[in-house]
Design a protein around this motif. Structure first.
Motif, PDB file in Angstrom:
ATOM      1  N   LYS A  23       1.827  -4.645  10.170  1.00  0.00           N
ATOM      2  CA  LYS A  23       1.049  -3.607   9.488  1.00  0.00           C
ATOM      3  C   LYS A  23       1.853  -2.321   9.376  1.00  0.00           C
ATOM      4  N   LEU A  30       5.844  -7.439   3.684  1.00  0.00           N
ATOM      5  CA  LEU A  30       5.263  -7.779   2.386  1.00  0.00           C
ATOM      6  C   LEU A  30       4.209  -8.876   2.501  1.00  0.00           C
ATOM      7  N   ILE A  41       9.388  -0.021  -4.289  1.00  0.00           N
ATOM      8  CA  ILE A  41       8.232   0.399  -3.497  1.00  0.00           C
ATOM      9  C   ILE A  41       7.230  -0.745  -3.357  1.00  0.00           C
ATOM     10  N   ALA A  42       6.789  -0.967  -2.122  1.00  0.00           N
ATOM     11  CA  ALA A  42       5.712  -1.921  -1.859  1.00  0.00           C
ATOM     12  C   ALA A  42       4.413  -1.121  -1.830  1.00  0.00           C
ATOM     13  N   TRP A  43       3.498  -1.425  -2.733  1.00  0.00           N
ATOM     14  CA  TRP A  43       2.216  -0.713  -2.793  1.00  0.00           C
ATOM     15  C   TRP A  43       1.144  -1.422  -1.981  1.00  0.00           C
ATOM     16  N   THR A  44       1.342  -2.718  -1.735  1.00  0.00           N
ATOM     17  CA  THR A  44       0.385  -3.502  -0.969  1.00  0.00           C
ATOM     18  C   THR A  44       1.067  -4.806  -0.545  1.00  0.00           C
ATOM     19  N   THR A  45       0.396  -5.594   0.285  1.00  0.00           N
ATOM     20  CA  THR A  45       0.950  -6.883   0.688  1.00  0.00           C
ATOM     21  C   THR A  45       0.805  -7.891  -0.439  1.00  0.00           C
ATOM     22  N   PHE A 104       0.928   1.853   3.474  1.00  0.00           N
ATOM     23  CA  PHE A 104       1.445   1.712   2.112  1.00  0.00           C
ATOM     24  C   PHE A 104       1.096   2.949   1.314  1.00  0.00           C
ATOM     25  N   PRO A 105       1.870   3.336   0.309  1.00  0.00           N
ATOM     26  CA  PRO A 105       3.080   2.664  -0.165  1.00  0.00           C
ATOM     27  C   PRO A 105       4.235   2.845   0.817  1.00  0.00           C
ATOM     28  N   ALA A 106       5.215   1.915   0.756  1.00  0.00           N
ATOM     29  CA  ALA A 106       6.360   1.953   1.653  1.00  0.00           C
ATOM     30  C   ALA A 106       7.627   1.575   0.896  1.00  0.00           C
TER      31      ALA A 106
END
Length: 121
Positions: free
Chosen positions: A55, A50, A12-16, A58-60
């Motif tokens: 754009k 990431l 999981i990507a929570w932010t860049t 998130f999360p993604a």
């Protein structure tokens, strides 16, 4: 477990500009017209997302190409069945235009008109 919520791990990507977090998630059974796939290989982690170049909310759970096995299907799905090996591409197909009907093409002429939603597990 085919018609039950399943638990699996996801990157999981929570932010860049941050590392991916490997976490357990719950995935609902497929609804009408949906397919739940056990993904064995996910080749693309969307580096541009990431890095903040594209754009997304998130999360993604990132990725748009992969390979796996159909775990379960929703009502009305006839093109695949549980146990089928499948490739996953985020290139929508209308299955009607000349490109979709051509045996060596996968670039739908109507792809901007088609919407697709994927959750990888």
């Amino acid at each position: 477990s085919m018609n039950e919520v399943i638990t699996c791990r996801a990157a999981i990507a929570w932010t860049t500009n941050a590392p991916l977090s490997i976490e357990k998630i719950e995935v609902d059974p497929p609804k009408a017209g949906e397919v739940r796939i056990k993904v064995n290989i996910n080749e693309t982690f969307n580096k541009h997302i990431l890095e903040g170049k594209n754009k997304v909310p998130f999360p993604a759970i990132l990725g748009h190409e992969g390979a796996g096995i159909v775990e379960s299907i929703g009502e009305g799905v006839t093109s695949v069945k549980p146990g089928d090996k499948v490739l996953i591409f985020l290139i929508p197909e209308c299955r009607e235009c000349s490109s979709c009907l051509h045996p060596k093409s996968n670039f739908c002429l109507k792809q901007r008109l088609v919407s697709i939603s994927l959750t990888f597990c």
